[in-house]
Every structure is written in C-alpha cells, then in structure tokens.
Design a protein around this motif. Structure first.
Motif, PDB file in Angstrom:
ATOM      1  N   VAL A 163       0.892  -0.968  -0.109  1.00 44.72           N
ATOM      2  CA  VAL A 163       0.141  -0.386   0.174  1.00 44.72           C
ATOM      3  C   VAL A 163       1.017   1.386  -0.037  1.00 44.72           C
ATOM      4  N   LEU A 164       1.941   1.155   0.692  1.00 40.92           N
ATOM      5  CA  LEU A 164       2.995   2.531   1.608  1.00 40.92           C
ATOM      6  C   LEU A 164       3.223   2.300  -0.418  1.00 40.92           C
ATOM      7  N   LEU A 165       4.308   1.933  -0.878  1.00 41.24           N
ATOM      8  CA  LEU A 165       5.102   1.913  -1.629  1.00 41.24           C
ATOM      9  C   LEU A 165       4.706   2.407  -3.329  1.00 41.24           C
ATOM     10  N   ASP A 217       1.718   4.246  -2.498  1.00 42.36           N
ATOM     11  CA  ASP A 217       1.405   5.575  -2.247  1.00 42.36           C
ATOM     12  C   ASP A 217       3.079   6.394  -2.818  1.00 42.36           C
ATOM     13  N   TYR A 218       3.995   5.273  -2.512  1.00 36.77           N
ATOM     14  CA  TYR A 218       5.689   6.510  -2.385  1.00 36.77           C
ATOM     15  C   TYR A 218       5.452   6.325  -4.448  1.00 36.77           C
ATOM     16  N   CYS A 230       5.173   9.466   3.784  1.00 38.44           N
ATOM     17  CA  CYS A 230       5.249   7.608   2.429  1.00 38.44           C
ATOM     18  C   CYS A 230       6.185   7.373   2.636  1.00 38.44           C
ATOM     19  N   LEU A 276       6.305   4.063   5.477  1.00 38.39           N
ATOM     20  CA  LEU A 276       7.570   2.990   5.115  1.00 38.39           C
ATOM     21  C   LEU A 276       8.543   2.452   6.194  1.00 38.39           C
TER      22      LEU A 276
END
Lengths: 352, 352
Positions: free
Chosen positions: A139-141, A143-144, B173, B177
């Motif tokens: 999810v976060l990658l 978003d990144y 982000c 992470l």
C-alpha cells in the motif's frame, strides 16, 4: 527504422488463440520492441535515469522496495508512447523523458496496488511486493510511487502535465473502483466493461500520447487525435490482457493468471459467452463462475472457443486497433508514424 | 477572537495522563475549536465546498465511499492551519481554500490507507472503509483521494503547491514505510522515532502552514518559520496521539485503539520505559511487547506511570509546542497569531 516498417506491414488479422502461427511469443516480442524502440533508445534511457533519480531514498528499506518494483516494468509501453508520439509530432524535447518517467511511475504504482487487489504472488517472474513484504508495504510503496510521480510532474515548467495526469489518474482509480463494485455482477454488459477498461487502462495510454503531442508543440486537434489513438490502443491492450488471463501460460507471462475469474471479474469473452448462451447453458455458466476454482478457467476454455466468444473478443480488440491506427492519418507519413502503427498492432498479437 | 485569546492564556503545563483536571474532553475540545475557527469559518466552509466538488463522482458507488470517508474528518486541523496562518500573515486569498481542501484530501487519503495498515475497524465512531467495503475498496479510495488532491493542487496558477505537496507526501509515505520497517524493532531509539513522526505526521502540518504563508505573500524567512511551527506542532500532535493510543478510551476517541502495541510499533513512552528499565525489567517488557494481546496495553499502563515514562512523553510533547510557539515571534502581535498559539497548546491538552 526498417524493423518498425516491417512491424506495420504485419498482416492485419491476429490469431484466434495462443498457438496460432501469427502470435508473437516472449522472445520475438522483446526483439520487436527493441527494434521499434531503437530510434528513441537514448531518450528511454534518460527517462529511466530520471525515474531512478526521483525515487532515490535515504532509507535502505525503501530503496529495496523501489528497486524490486522496478523489476515489474516490462514493455515500457507508456514511456515509449510518449516518446514515439513526440517524435512523430515534431521531435523529442527536454520535457518528454520527464513525462515518460512520470507515466511509468504511475503505471508501476497501479501495478503494485493491483497485486494487492488481485492477491497475486508473481509478476514478471518476481515475487509481488505484497507476497514478499506484505500488504502494508505494498500500500505504502504504491503511495510513494504515486506521490513521486506528481512531484516529478510538478518539476515541469507548466502545470499542464500535473492537471492532465491528475485527471487521468482520477479516472484510473474510478475505473478500478467500478470494477470491484461490479465483481460478481454476472449481468455486466459490454458497454459497462468498456467503461471500466477505458478508465483503468486506456486513460493512461491516452494521456501518454496526449502529453507526447502537447510537449512537442502540437495543437489541440492533434492532441485530441493522439488521445483517441492512445485510448483505443489501451482498450485493445486490456482486452488482450484479459484474454491472456484466461488463456496465457504462467511460465510465459511470468505472472499469476486466472485472477479475473477467481475475483469474479467478468471480461469480454465471458460476457459474450453468457450473452450468447441459451438460458439453460447460461445458468450452468453462472453457477460455474459464482464458485470459482482452479478448474473454472480450464472448464471455460472449450466453451469460449466453441461458442465463438474467443474469436469475438479478439475481433473487437483488432477493431480498436484499426480505429487507433486511423487516428494516425492526422500526420504526414514518417518512420515514427509507422512505428506507432506497428506498435499498436503488436499489442493484439502478443501471446504473453 | 475573544475565545482565541482565552485559549492562548491557558496554563502552559498539560496533564500527566487522562483524568487530570486540565485535560480537554471531546465536548470541550469541539467548543474550543469552534471558537478558534470562528474568524475563518466562511473560508473553511468554502474549503469544504471545494473538497466535495472535486471529489464528486458519476458513480453512486464511488460517491458513497467518498461520502463515508468524509465522516472521518474531525478537527480539520490542517485546513485550519492553512487559513489561520494566512490570516496571521496578511490575509486569506482565493488560493487558500483550495490549498486547505488539498491538504485535507491528502490527510483523508492517509487515514483511509492507515486503517488498512492498522486493520482498524472504527474511526470517528464510524466503520472504516476496509471494515465496511474491504481492503480493495480502501486501497483504491485512498488512491482516488491522493490523485484528486494533486489534480486540485494543479488547478492553482503556479506549480508551487504541486511541488511542495508532492515533496511533503513523498516524505509522509517514506515515514510510514520506515515505521513498518521498524515494527517489532525493540531497539528503536528516540531520534529514530522522531524521524518517523516528522515524516508521517509533521510534514503535512508543516506544509499546511508553509503554503498558508506563501499564498498570503510572505517571504522565504516567514515561510520557513511557519514550516517549523507546523512541524513542531505536528510532532507534538503525534506524541499526544500515540499516548491516546495507549491511554485513551475507545468510546471517547471513537476509533480503534491499542493498534500501536498490537502492531509492535514502539512509541515514545514505551521507548523511554525500555531505556530506563533495569536489564531484567527490560527483558520482561520486551517479551510482553513481543507477544501482544488485549492485556498488554493494560499491563503496561502502571509501569509507564510509575517509571515516569508517561510524564516524560507529555513533557517532550509540550517542549515541541513551546518551540512551535516561539516561531510565531516572527509576526507582530495579532488576534490570528494568538489563535495559532492557542491551537498549538490545545494539541497537547486534548484527551481524545
């Protein structure tokens, strides 16, 4: 450019299903793409450099995730569309490799998030982020990658790219949301399928071509034509992708297949099959689709072939490619135009 | 503005833990915020209108998700920071409600995705998106909110907002992470905790204040000072939030609590407790934290109190608020400046 011309002279009729002689397998596809991309090779390399520089992180952990996700990038279709369109429209300028990196970054973000949605384990012969590092990291990658794409787009002088890409990615997300909303909806019809596909896939190919034309100095008419070219190409690409999800071999595609059926996402051949079946057959098909198993894909294949649903879907894909190619008529003949025409055709001839 | 001044005259020393008399409960907090926001009320309403207009969807399904996520927005701290900073720096201009809507949209996107990461079921007394519609819808809705935020930011004349917000969300982000990377890392120290918090929370409050100042016509020096004001306020806010995750009551906060411990995320009081414990005690604590259960939170509380870890964390939070308030010295006295000072103090006095 010779190879590109060769591409565009391929016979117009694609194969009915994998195994047909006119299909292009993995090695042949890689060779053809390399040839088609030869005239833009230095600019693709520059886009790659921008991509990596933008995503550089001080954190080893984040960098490891970013590096891994870079392995998912394969055909580089979207950056190539930016650059080839630019070349066909008057020439590649400094903004183009940046735009190419931006669209590739957004595409990679959607792949990373798609793999969560599909619970897929493998992409391009590598473990997906969710399989290797868990859903949270995925999810976060994603978003990144999304936010870096916008940051990079904002580095361009005008806010045009930010606006256009912002709008396109809104529609991509809306298309994907519509898709999960219609999951298990066995009444999904062809127009609704196209609407989903236009959002989730074709928006980004459309915008790649539009931005390629815009930053090459093209006027609104050409930008619109290239938007339509990219959109029709994107729809055809997705139909082909959906067919591969039914018919492809995991070993060749290097990704988890059959996820559409598992997730009860109706795709074009299945929609056509349901529509053309007798009421009794349709009931049997519905119950098969409603309780998906690893066998479902195998059980459906002969029915898709004998009913003509498979041929129908390929024919529709080729129809979209014909429409796309017709849009190129706005330009005078050039090697770059031929390459774009050939690339469009290749989309519905790949068997992986 | 009278109430705002009252706020800024509150005693500087906050409570040690919930129940202390100087704490501000839900109803009182709502009243104080309403008073503090009174001078910017029409602009907050305009930001709200922009927010809803931007997120409007033709799809009922998407609209339902968007409307539901709007229920998670509570204190509207970030849009208020944009508007109050603007007012303190010379006045609210047409760009400000747009910027306020953008930062709130990004904040809402991170909440929706955070709830997936935390496997949280409840937020602001409502079901989370993942609990009600599943993880897939939550991933995509978060993406939808992120991309709309950038689309809206690109509607401003200069690309400044896009660049600054792009950079800030990258760091948000990266901070998140880093946090999941350090999950279960019982050696996480205070500097590493602050680094995570500066990214995941304080970047967005910093950028809210920076953009408020920038679009009010402030020079670089004031923009930097307001960036630091927002950053210190954000760190204090997160420390308070982490304390509430340990000490809050779900009924009052209206959200799932205890998720930090469940997910083995070390927060400031626990870091301090581990650091100040004897080797034997530390071992016992580590094994408690390594096998989290609903009891862990209850078992830790008396230890956090008796060891002084709780007091330490509140003291640090108040220290960040003092630093934030000192940054306001760059401006001449004004009611808006007093409101900002009071708002900063309120952040470490809320008990929900």
């Amino acid at each position: 450019m010779v190879e590109a011309n060769t591409l565009s002279r391929d016979p117009g009729v694609g194969p009915a299903h994998p195994g047909a002689s006119s299909w292009v397998g993995p090695d042949e596809l890689a060779r053809r793409l390399r040839d088609a991309y030869a005239p833009i090779a230095p600019h693709l390399a520059e886009a790659e450099r921008v991509f990596r520089e933008e995503l550089g992180s001080r954190s080893d952990y984040v960098q490891r995730l970013v590096d891994h996700s870079a392995r998912f990038r394969g055909k580089q279709l979207r950056p190539a569309l930016v650059l080839l369109t630019a070349q066909a429209c008057g020439g590649i300028r400094p903004a183009h490799p940046v735009v190419a990196a931006v669209v590739e970054m957004i595409h990679t973000a959607t792949l990373v998030h798609d793999d969560i949605l599909d619970e897929a384990d493998v992409r391009r012969h590598a473990a997906t982020i969710n399989a290797e590092w868990g859903n949270e990291a995925a999810v976060l990658l994603g978003d990144y990658l999304f936010t870096h794409a916008f940051h990079l787009a904002a580095s361009l002088e005008s806010a045009y790219a930010c606006r256009v890409i912002g709008h396109a990615t809104n529609l991509v997300c809306e298309g994907e949301l519509q898709q999960i909303h219609h999951r298990g909806d066995l009444d999904l019809d062809e127009p609704a399928y196209y609407e989903i596909v236009r959002g989730k896939t074709a928006e980004l190919t459309a915008v790649s071509c539009r931005l390629g034309a815009h930053y090459a100095g093209s006027g609104p008419e050409a930008c619109e034509a290239f938007d339509r070219f990219g959109r029709d190409l994107g729809v055809a690409f997705q139909i082909a992708d959906d067919l591969l999800d039914l018919y492809g071999e995991e070993a060749a595609t290097g990704k988890t297949l059959g996820t559409d059926l598992e997730k009860q996402k109706l795709t074009l051949p299945v929609i056509h099959l349901l529509r053309s079946a007798s009421p009794g057959e349709a009931d049997r098909l519905r119950s098969l689709i409603c309780s998906p198993s690893p066998e479902t894909r195998r059980a459906l294949r002969p029915l898709l072939e004998s009913s003509g649903a498979l041929d129908y879907a390929w024919r529709r894909a080729r129809g979209f490619i014909d429409s796309a190619r017709a849009e190129l008529g706005i330009l005078p003949p050039s090697p770059a135009r031929d390459t774009l025409a050939g690339l469009a055709q290749l989309v519905v001839r790949r068997c992986y």
